[in-house]
Design a protein around this motif. Sequence first.
Motif: not given
Length: 160
Positions: A87-99
């Motif tokens: 599994p590979r971690k994807l890098l997104l902003h916190e706001r995008e992750i919560s959406k």
Amino acid sequence: MVRPRPATFDKKKVVAENRRARFDYAIDTTYEAGIALTGTEVKSLRFGEGSIAESYAEVKDGQVWLVNANVPEFSHGNRFNHEPKRPRKLLLHEREISKLHGAVARDGMTLVPLSIYFNSRGRAKVELALAKGRKAPDKREYQKEKDWKREQGRLMRQHG
């Protein structure tokens, strides 16, 4: 001031594409995510190897993970080689992750990777789509619509 995001992503070199995803899923919104890779994974991707045909993304503990993506071992990687299907971690902003987390939890949507590519700065990116699965009748309707659009274009070119 926040810089406006481009409508389409700046794809210089597409490494892997999930062409089946646009047929199997109704795509709602797309996101560009960075991907945390080791050195041999980057080298393997730069050689054009990799597959995301059966992969998906999931939100776990406030982080987004790309699961079941296959990046084969690098031929000259010796003991420093990576595990191909980790599994590979994807890098997104916190706001995008919560959406994304809200949409997956409430609406029953799925996170589907559409492509892995290198942008103009040489960074590996994943085009991630928030999508809803299509049933067989929906797929047939989608195919009819696609064929009709193609036929329309053909007719317009001939007569116009």
